[in-house]
Design a protein around this motif. Structure first.
Motif, PDB file in Angstrom:
ATOM      1  N   ASP A   5       0.830  -1.205   0.000  1.00 40.06           N
ATOM      2  CA  ASP A   5       0.000   0.000   0.000  1.00 40.06           C
ATOM      3  C   ASP A   5       0.864   1.254   0.000  1.00 40.06           C
ATOM      4  O   ASP A   5       0.542   2.250  -0.647  1.00 40.06           O
ATOM      5  N   VAL A   6       1.958   1.215   0.744  1.00 41.14           N
ATOM      6  CA  VAL A   6       2.935   2.310   0.794  1.00 41.14           C
ATOM      7  C   VAL A   6       4.315   1.674   0.773  1.00 41.14           C
ATOM      8  O   VAL A   6       4.533   0.624   1.386  1.00 41.14           O
ATOM      9  N   ALA A   7       5.244   2.295   0.071  1.00 41.32           N
ATOM     10  CA  ALA A   7       6.612   1.772   0.003  1.00 41.32           C
ATOM     11  C   ALA A   7       7.607   2.903   0.165  1.00 41.32           C
ATOM     12  O   ALA A   7       7.455   3.960  -0.443  1.00 41.32           O
ATOM     13  N   LEU A   8       8.610   2.683   1.002  1.00 36.73           N
ATOM     14  CA  LEU A   8       9.707   3.631   1.144  1.00 36.73           C
ATOM     15  C   LEU A   8      10.978   2.954   0.654  1.00 36.73           C
ATOM     16  O   LEU A   8      11.269   1.812   1.041  1.00 36.73           O
ATOM     17  N   VAL A   9      11.693   3.670  -0.191  1.00 37.42           N
ATOM     18  CA  VAL A   9      12.926   3.146  -0.775  1.00 37.42           C
ATOM     19  C   VAL A   9      14.002   4.205  -0.617  1.00 37.42           C
ATOM     20  O   VAL A   9      13.771   5.382  -0.915  1.00 37.42           O
ATOM     21  N   ARG A  10      15.170   3.799  -0.147  1.00 35.66           N
ATOM     22  CA  ARG A  10      16.283   4.745  -0.020  1.00 35.66           C
ATOM     23  C   ARG A  10      16.673   5.265  -1.389  1.00 35.66           C
ATOM     24  O   ARG A  10      16.681   4.527  -2.382  1.00 35.66           O
ATOM     25  N   ASP A  28      12.528  -0.886   0.889  1.00 37.53           N
ATOM     26  CA  ASP A  28      13.226  -1.034   2.168  1.00 37.53           C
ATOM     27  C   ASP A  28      12.217  -1.148   3.298  1.00 37.53           C
ATOM     28  O   ASP A  28      12.399  -1.925   4.227  1.00 37.53           O
ATOM     29  N   LEU A  29      11.150  -0.367   3.211  1.00 41.29           N
ATOM     30  CA  LEU A  29      10.062  -0.423   4.187  1.00 41.29           C
ATOM     31  C   LEU A  29       8.752  -0.591   3.427  1.00 41.29           C
ATOM     32  O   LEU A  29       8.369   0.281   2.648  1.00 41.29           O
ATOM     33  N   TRP A  59       5.575  -2.798   8.033  1.00 34.59           N
ATOM     34  CA  TRP A  59       4.575  -2.359   9.003  1.00 34.59           C
ATOM     35  C   TRP A  59       3.214  -2.810   8.510  1.00 34.59           C
ATOM     36  O   TRP A  59       2.826  -2.534   7.380  1.00 34.59           O
ATOM     37  N   CYS A  60       2.454  -3.491   9.356  1.00 34.81           N
ATOM     38  CA  CYS A  60       1.068  -3.841   9.068  1.00 34.81           C
ATOM     39  C   CYS A  60       0.202  -2.922   9.928  1.00 34.81           C
ATOM     40  O   CYS A  60       0.171  -3.053  11.157  1.00 34.81           O
ATOM     41  N   VAL A  61      -0.450  -1.984   9.279  1.00 30.26           N
ATOM     42  CA  VAL A  61      -1.209  -0.938   9.958  1.00 30.26           C
ATOM     43  C   VAL A  61      -2.682  -1.337  10.013  1.00 30.26           C
ATOM     44  O   VAL A  61      -3.277  -1.660   8.995  1.00 30.26           O
ATOM     45  N   ALA A  90      17.745  -0.248  10.126  1.00 24.86           N
ATOM     46  CA  ALA A  90      18.900   0.494   9.612  1.00 24.86           C
ATOM     47  C   ALA A  90      18.592   1.252   8.327  1.00 24.86           C
ATOM     48  O   ALA A  90      19.353   2.125   7.930  1.00 24.86           O
ATOM     49  N   ALA A  91      17.484   0.947   7.684  1.00 28.47           N
ATOM     50  CA  ALA A  91      17.186   1.554   6.387  1.00 28.47           C
ATOM     51  C   ALA A  91      16.940   3.051   6.470  1.00 28.47           C
ATOM     52  O   ALA A  91      17.344   3.807   5.594  1.00 28.47           O
ATOM     53  N   PHE A  92      16.267   3.509   7.512  1.00 23.99           N
ATOM     54  CA  PHE A  92      15.909   4.925   7.651  1.00 23.99           C
ATOM     55  C   PHE A  92      16.235   5.401   9.062  1.00 23.99           C
ATOM     56  O   PHE A  92      15.325   5.671   9.850  1.00 23.99           O
TER      57      PHE A  92
END
Length: 106
Positions: A5-10, A28-29, A59-61, A90-92
């Motif tokens: 649903d949401v993705a964070l990538v360095r 990454d997240l 994360w499961c919200v 460690a990713a963020f």
């Protein structure tokens, strides 16, 4: 193909900026947001797939319960609620977000 649903990538993992379509590889997240059709087993299965694919954190919200279950490789899932900070691994390292901030949006 999987899509959270949401993705964070360095930034360093992006080949040349933000892709116009799907990222080749896991975020990454990865953030999965539960809806009425989801149960704990379905969310757990998605979290495990992201970790197996190489995500550093999932994360499961659960908006209905106002809680987040954080998953990391080689660690037990962690239930986070209220003002407790969500783990980012460690990713963020500079990211600080309380669980309750996932739910209180204007």
């Amino acid at each position: 193909v999987m899509a959270s649903d949401v993705a964070l990538v360095r930034r360093g993992r992006l080949p040349q900026g933000v892709p116009n379509d799907f990222l080749d590889g896991p975020p990454d997240l990865a953030i999965e947001i539960a809806d009425a059709a989801d149960d704990a087993i379905a969310l757990q299965a998605r979290a495990c797939r992201w970790l197996e694919a190489g995500s550093a954190m999932v994360w499961c919200v659960d908006p209905a319960e106002r809680r987040v279950v954080a998953w990391a490789p080689d660690a037990r899932p962690r239930l986070v609620t209220g003002a407790s900070p969500l783990p980012v691994g460690a990713a963020f390292p500079g990211l600080v977000l309380a669980a309750e901030e996932c739910f209180d949006v204007a």
